[in-house]
Design a protein around this motif. Structure first.
Motif, PDB file in Angstrom:
ATOM      1  N   LEU A  56     -18.014  23.897 -25.832  1.00 34.55           N
ATOM      2  CA  LEU A  56     -17.823  23.659 -27.265  1.00 34.55           C
ATOM      3  C   LEU A  56     -18.520  24.711 -28.112  1.00 34.55           C
ATOM      4  O   LEU A  56     -18.120  24.956 -29.265  1.00 34.55           O
ATOM      5  N   ASP A  57     -19.553  25.346 -27.569  1.00 35.11           N
ATOM      6  CA  ASP A  57     -20.263  26.379 -28.327  1.00 35.11           C
ATOM      7  C   ASP A  57     -19.450  27.661 -28.455  1.00 35.11           C
ATOM      8  O   ASP A  57     -19.841  28.568 -29.202  1.00 35.11           O
ATOM      9  N   ARG A  58     -18.327  27.748 -27.758  1.00 34.16           N
ATOM     10  CA  ARG A  58     -17.474  28.934 -27.833  1.00 34.16           C
ATOM     11  C   ARG A  58     -16.277  28.758 -28.764  1.00 34.16           C
ATOM     12  O   ARG A  58     -15.469  29.684 -28.905  1.00 34.16           O
ATOM     13  N   VAL A  59     -16.164  27.605 -29.376  1.00 33.67           N
ATOM     14  CA  VAL A  59     -15.048  27.372 -30.296  1.00 33.67           C
ATOM     15  C   VAL A  59     -15.294  28.160 -31.581  1.00 33.67           C
ATOM     16  O   VAL A  59     -16.320  27.988 -32.228  1.00 33.67           O
ATOM     17  N   PRO A  60     -14.373  29.040 -31.984  1.00 30.93           N
ATOM     18  CA  PRO A  60     -14.588  29.852 -33.196  1.00 30.93           C
ATOM     19  C   PRO A  60     -14.279  29.082 -34.464  1.00 30.93           C
ATOM     20  O   PRO A  60     -13.653  28.015 -34.430  1.00 30.93           O
ATOM     21  N   ALA A  61     -14.684  29.632 -35.588  1.00 32.47           N
ATOM     22  CA  ALA A  61     -14.383  29.040 -36.891  1.00 32.47           C
ATOM     23  C   ALA A  61     -12.890  29.176 -37.187  1.00 32.47           C
ATOM     24  O   ALA A  61     -12.290  30.231 -36.970  1.00 32.47           O
ATOM     25  N   THR A  62     -12.298  28.106 -37.695  1.00 37.08           N
ATOM     26  CA  THR A  62     -10.869  28.069 -38.012  1.00 37.08           C
ATOM     27  C   THR A  62     -10.676  27.360 -39.350  1.00 37.08           C
ATOM     28  O   THR A  62     -11.627  26.877 -39.968  1.00 37.08           O
ATOM     29  N   ASP A  63      -9.421  27.285 -39.798  1.00 38.05           N
ATOM     30  CA  ASP A  63      -9.135  26.659 -41.085  1.00 38.05           C
ATOM     31  C   ASP A  63      -9.541  25.192 -41.124  1.00 38.05           C
ATOM     32  O   ASP A  63      -9.873  24.659 -42.185  1.00 38.05           O
ATOM     33  N   GLU A  64      -9.468  24.520 -39.999  1.00 38.08           N
ATOM     34  CA  GLU A  64      -9.839  23.123 -39.871  1.00 38.08           C
ATOM     35  C   GLU A  64     -10.090  22.842 -38.395  1.00 38.08           C
ATOM     36  O   GLU A  64      -9.806  23.690 -37.544  1.00 38.08           O
ATOM     37  N   PRO A  65     -10.671  21.689 -38.061  1.00 37.78           N
ATOM     38  CA  PRO A  65     -10.899  21.410 -36.642  1.00 37.78           C
ATOM     39  C   PRO A  65      -9.602  21.519 -35.841  1.00 37.78           C
ATOM     40  O   PRO A  65      -8.605  20.874 -36.163  1.00 37.78           O
ATOM     41  N   HIS A  78     -11.140  22.849 -25.369  1.00 37.54           N
ATOM     42  CA  HIS A  78     -11.199  24.293 -25.557  1.00 37.54           C
ATOM     43  C   HIS A  78     -11.363  25.053 -24.240  1.00 37.54           C
ATOM     44  O   HIS A  78     -10.770  26.123 -24.057  1.00 37.54           O
ATOM     45  N   ALA A  79     -12.155  24.531 -23.320  1.00 37.22           N
ATOM     46  CA  ALA A  79     -12.398  25.238 -22.059  1.00 37.22           C
ATOM     47  C   ALA A  79     -11.093  25.446 -21.303  1.00 37.22           C
ATOM     48  O   ALA A  79     -10.827  26.545 -20.785  1.00 37.22           O
ATOM     49  N   TYR A  80     -10.275  24.418 -21.229  1.00 38.31           N
ATOM     50  CA  TYR A  80      -8.991  24.532 -20.533  1.00 38.31           C
ATOM     51  C   TYR A  80      -8.011  25.398 -21.314  1.00 38.31           C
ATOM     52  O   TYR A  80      -7.327  26.262 -20.763  1.00 38.31           O
ATOM     53  N   PHE A  81      -7.931  25.176 -22.638  1.00 39.12           N
ATOM     54  CA  PHE A  81      -6.971  25.891 -23.474  1.00 39.12           C
ATOM     55  C   PHE A  81      -7.230  27.389 -23.461  1.00 39.12           C
ATOM     56  O   PHE A  81      -6.315  28.197 -23.226  1.00 39.12           O
ATOM     57  N   SER A  82      -8.468  27.789 -23.664  1.00 41.96           N
ATOM     58  CA  SER A  82      -8.780  29.221 -23.692  1.00 41.96           C
ATOM     59  C   SER A  82      -8.673  29.842 -22.315  1.00 41.96           C
ATOM     60  O   SER A  82      -8.246  30.999 -22.167  1.00 41.96           O
ATOM     61  N   ALA A  83      -9.033  29.095 -21.266  1.00 43.10           N
ATOM     62  CA  ALA A  83      -8.912  29.626 -19.905  1.00 43.10           C
ATOM     63  C   ALA A  83      -7.456  29.916 -19.558  1.00 43.10           C
ATOM     64  O   ALA A  83      -7.146  30.951 -18.934  1.00 43.10           O
ATOM     65  N   GLN A  84      -6.557  29.028 -19.959  1.00 44.47           N
ATOM     66  CA  GLN A  84      -5.138  29.243 -19.684  1.00 44.47           C
ATOM     67  C   GLN A  84      -4.622  30.491 -20.390  1.00 44.47           C
ATOM     68  O   GLN A  84      -3.924  31.320 -19.789  1.00 44.47           O
ATOM     69  N   LEU A  85      -4.971  30.661 -21.661  1.00 42.49           N
ATOM     70  CA  LEU A  85      -4.476  31.805 -22.412  1.00 42.49           C
ATOM     71  C   LEU A  85      -5.062  33.116 -21.898  1.00 42.49           C
ATOM     72  O   LEU A  85      -4.345  34.121 -21.766  1.00 42.49           O
ATOM     73  N   HIS A  86      -6.358  33.128 -21.608  1.00 41.11           N
ATOM     74  CA  HIS A  86      -6.974  34.339 -21.056  1.00 41.11           C
ATOM     75  C   HIS A  86      -6.334  34.692 -19.716  1.00 41.11           C
ATOM     76  O   HIS A  86      -6.081  35.878 -19.428  1.00 41.11           O
ATOM     77  N   PRO A 145      -4.919  26.324 -11.342  1.00 38.04           N
ATOM     78  CA  PRO A 145      -5.842  25.221 -11.007  1.00 38.04           C
ATOM     79  C   PRO A 145      -7.047  25.230 -11.944  1.00 38.04           C
ATOM     80  O   PRO A 145      -7.582  26.276 -12.282  1.00 38.04           O
ATOM     81  N   LEU A 146      -7.454  24.054 -12.369  1.00 36.26           N
ATOM     82  CA  LEU A 146      -8.589  23.902 -13.262  1.00 36.26           C
ATOM     83  C   LEU A 146      -9.703  23.134 -12.572  1.00 36.26           C
ATOM     84  O   LEU A 146      -9.458  22.124 -11.912  1.00 36.26           O
ATOM     85  N   GLY A 147     -10.941  23.617 -12.719  1.00 41.97           N
ATOM     86  CA  GLY A 147     -12.092  22.964 -12.114  1.00 41.97           C
ATOM     87  C   GLY A 147     -12.868  22.144 -13.126  1.00 41.97           C
ATOM     88  O   GLY A 147     -12.455  21.982 -14.293  1.00 41.97           O
ATOM     89  N   ASP A 148     -14.022  21.644 -12.709  1.00 42.09           N
ATOM     90  CA  ASP A 148     -14.846  20.831 -13.596  1.00 42.09           C
ATOM     91  C   ASP A 148     -15.291  21.607 -14.834  1.00 42.09           C
ATOM     92  O   ASP A 148     -15.522  21.019 -15.895  1.00 42.09           O
ATOM     93  N   GLU A 149     -15.416  22.931 -14.703  1.00 42.48           N
ATOM     94  CA  GLU A 149     -15.860  23.734 -15.844  1.00 42.48           C
ATOM     95  C   GLU A 149     -14.820  23.784 -16.952  1.00 42.48           C
ATOM     96  O   GLU A 149     -15.120  24.206 -18.080  1.00 42.48           O
ATOM     97  N   HIS A 150     -13.581  23.345 -16.656  1.00 39.89           N
ATOM     98  CA  HIS A 150     -12.520  23.349 -17.663  1.00 39.89           C
ATOM     99  C   HIS A 150     -12.261  21.958 -18.229  1.00 39.89           C
ATOM    100  O   HIS A 150     -11.309  21.760 -18.983  1.00 39.89           O
ATOM    101  N   ALA A 151     -13.088  20.992 -17.868  1.00 37.96           N
ATOM    102  CA  ALA A 151     -12.884  19.611 -18.307  1.00 37.96           C
ATOM    103  C   ALA A 151     -13.088  19.481 -19.816  1.00 37.96           C
ATOM    104  O   ALA A 151     -13.720  20.333 -20.452  1.00 37.96           O
ATOM    105  N   PRO A 152     -12.546  18.431 -20.420  1.00 39.11           N
ATOM    106  CA  PRO A 152     -12.795  18.196 -21.844  1.00 39.11           C
ATOM    107  C   PRO A 152     -14.290  18.133 -22.148  1.00 39.11           C
ATOM    108  O   PRO A 152     -15.090  17.710 -21.323  1.00 39.11           O
ATOM    109  N   TYR A 153     -14.637  18.583 -23.340  1.00 44.62           N
ATOM    110  CA  TYR A 153     -16.003  18.600 -23.875  1.00 44.62           C
ATOM    111  C   TYR A 153     -16.868  19.719 -23.288  1.00 44.62           C
ATOM    112  O   TYR A 153     -18.070  19.724 -23.500  1.00 44.62           O
ATOM    113  N   GLN A 154     -16.259  20.653 -22.585  1.00 44.07           N
ATOM    114  CA  GLN A 154     -17.006  21.795 -22.079  1.00 44.07           C
ATOM    115  C   GLN A 154     -16.825  22.990 -23.029  1.00 44.07           C
ATOM    116  O   GLN A 154     -15.831  23.092 -23.739  1.00 44.07           O
TER     117      GLN A 154
END
Length: 569
Positions: free
Chosen positions: A286-295, A302-310, A275-284
């Protein structure tokens, strides 16, 4: 994880201090030292060295054969997986890039030394991490302009090596690039059966090397197929795959969730719900997104994607996760196919398919014909983007001409998506999980592009090639599915919640570079959040690029050994 090498007319080499030589005496060929053994295979024989990076079904005997004789070009797609082959001999270095661009390789020449690597972010540390302004501008205007660029990367001076090519780096510094693959129609074959064979091999390759594999299980065709194929393979071996379905907290039925629940009862499949809450909504977050080869494609999510993997790593011990990314581009017939039918002398069928497409999409014939024309031309510019002088960049699809319009559409959609997905994999590595996207595998792409025009289903039908390939494994209700789920409502809701923060961040790096008109873009964002615009792309693109630029400023320092001298960048 990365690998790379260097060379040139000047004596010397360069490599990151944190790297390790692939062979003890190969200072000019190195990797990051954290590759799983099954994704880093090497062999040496008679002065010839061969290394394969990425998931690859090559056997030890086959690998040794590559070092013992002339290397065939079809090894770029001979085995299951997404991999890069590197061969070193007395003439220099040869690189075979994968068809799906899922293992991209980049190149940079400075001060007479050519350095290549599987990470443009790594190479850019030799060049000051200067972003390419043309690439950014194109991304803000139209994704097709930037994502499909064949050579230009997101960093100034760093070039992409094209997919499906052989690249030779001679000892005198000469660089040669040659195409080794083109899409070819294959007639008289059972294409659904071939697709199923390749999907089976791609999934087995992953789950057999993982301790605790997992997969997305959204209820759509693509991720569900991966989960069920894995379950069929693992159940007789008394193993199982973790099938992860994410859902809004408090909502456990309706739409895709019903399809996922029905398919989740298969033996060998452990269906888990996150289950995902409001804290996992899009645009949350963003300051935790690491540097990558491209966007990264998942930047705004990111909030939902990283929460699922963790969560998968922490609660279920997963070390490998598969997604269905790429399936839509491969398996949905594009409207350009209608023009291919007409050119193939099938005018009656072209008219019939056009009428059916118009009926299913509830559009007029005029709208359908307009969409065909639009599919081959870039979108008009965005008035809030300040254009910069730029050189015309050839799209990647032009590298594989001649091909049909539908093949060109697939190449334009799938290959750039395979490359951008590498940035998602870089984020997943920080979560402790290897991210895999089998639909970008070379053999799967080759198989899907081999279906002749006359045998392709019309664009009104929903992935019939996959439905036939999975016959007997898909639940009946899922097999009858005719549409794809839509997450746009979640993105609009997330944008409204984050609107003050998004409005503030727009006056950032993009503005400092002079690439956007901040007041105009803020009006676009406000209108989109209010539901006055149905086009999310301008907002998501601007936010993704701004987030990427901010992450670059917080990147870790890379120290290089250059001609046996330390230099810090």
């Amino acid at each position: 994880m990365w690998f790379g090498g260097s060379g040139g007319p000047r004596a010397g080499w360069r490599r990151p201090v944190s790297s390790r030589p692939v062979w003890p005496d190969s200072a000019g060929f190195w990797d990051s030292g954290d590759w799983p053994r099954h994704e880093r295979k090497t062999v040496e024989r008679g002065g010839v060295r061969v290394a394969v990076f990425g998931p690859c079904g090559v056997s030890r005997n086959e690998l040794e054969a590559l070092a013992a004789s002339d290397a065939p070009d079809d090894m770029a797609w001979r085995w299951p997986g997404s991999y890069t082959v590197v061969r070193l001999d007395h003439e220099g270095t040869t690189i075979w890039t994968d068809l799906g661009w899922a293992q991209p390789v980049y190149i940079l020449t400075t001060r007479g030394v050519t350095t290549w690597a599987s990470s443009s972010l790594l190479l850019a540390s030799l060049n000051g991490h200067r972003p390419d302004l043309s690439q950014i501008t194109d991304r803000l205007i139209d994704p097709d302009l930037s994502e499909s660029a064949a050579r230009r990367s997101w960093f100034a001076g760093v070039e992409r090596l094209p997919p499906g090519h052989r690249v030779t780096l001679a000892r005198d510094g000469t660089v040669g690039v040659g195409r080794v693959w083109v899409p070819r129609h294959k007639h008289g074959l059972d294409h659904p059966a071939l697709l199923r064979t390749e999907l089976d091999a791609a999934v087995r390759l992953r789950v057999d090397t993982a301790d605790a594999p997992s997969t997305d299980f959204s209820g759509g065709f693509d991720s569900t197929a991966l989960g069920l194929i894995a379950a069929e393979h693992l159940y007789p071996r008394r193993r199982r795959i973790i099938a992860s379905t994410v859902h809004p907290s408090g909502v456990t039925s309706g739409g895709d969730l019903d399809y996922a629940r029905e398919a989740g009862w298969h033996p060998g499949l452990h269906h888990v719900w996150l289950p995902l809450g409001d804290e996992h909504a899009p645009y949350q977050e963003l300051d935790r997104v690491p540097a990558t080869d491209e966007p990264a494609p998942t930047t705004v999510s990111h909030a939902y994607f990283s929460a699922q993997l963790h969560w998968l790593a922490r609660e279920h011990g997963c070390d490998l996760h598969m997604t269905g990314d790429g399936g839509d581009g491969l398996l949905l017939t594009q409207v350009g196919y209608l023009a291919d039918l007409a050119r193939a002398g099938k005018a009656v069928r072209a008219v019939r398919e056009t009428a059916l497409w118009a009926h299913v999409r509830k559009k007029s014939w005029f709208d359908v014909l307009g969409s065909i024309r639009k599919s081959s031309s870039p979108q008009e510019g965005r008035p809030w983007v300040n254009k910069v002088a730029r050189e015309q960049e050839a799209p990647v699809a032009e590298l594989f001409e001649p091909c049909t319009r539908s093949q060109r559409s697939v190449i334009s959609a799938v290959l750039p998506a395979g490359r951008t997905a590498r940035s998602d994999a870089q984020i997943a590595e920080r979560c402790g999980i290897g991210l895999h996207n089998p639909y970008f595998d070379s053999r799967i792409i080759d198989t899907c592009l081999a279906v002749p025009t006359r045998e392709l289903p019309g664009p009104a039908r929903y992935k019939p090639l996959m439905a036939e390939a999975m016959a007997g494994l898909f639940p009946p209700r899922l097999a009858r599915r005719t549409t794809k789920g839509d997450a746009s409502a979640d993105h609009y809701g997330g944008l409204r919640k984050a609107l003050p923060r998004i409005t503030d961040m727009l006056d950032g790096h993009l503005a400092a570079l002079g690439l956007i008109d901040v007041p105009r873009l803020r009006r676009v964002v406000a209108d989109t959040a209010a539901g006055l615009s149905s086009d999310l792309y301008p907002v998501e693109s601007a936010v993704a690029v701004e987030t990427w630029l901010r992450a670059l400023t917080a990147r870790p320092t890379t120290t290089w050994l250059i001609e046996r001298t330390e230099a810090r960048t």
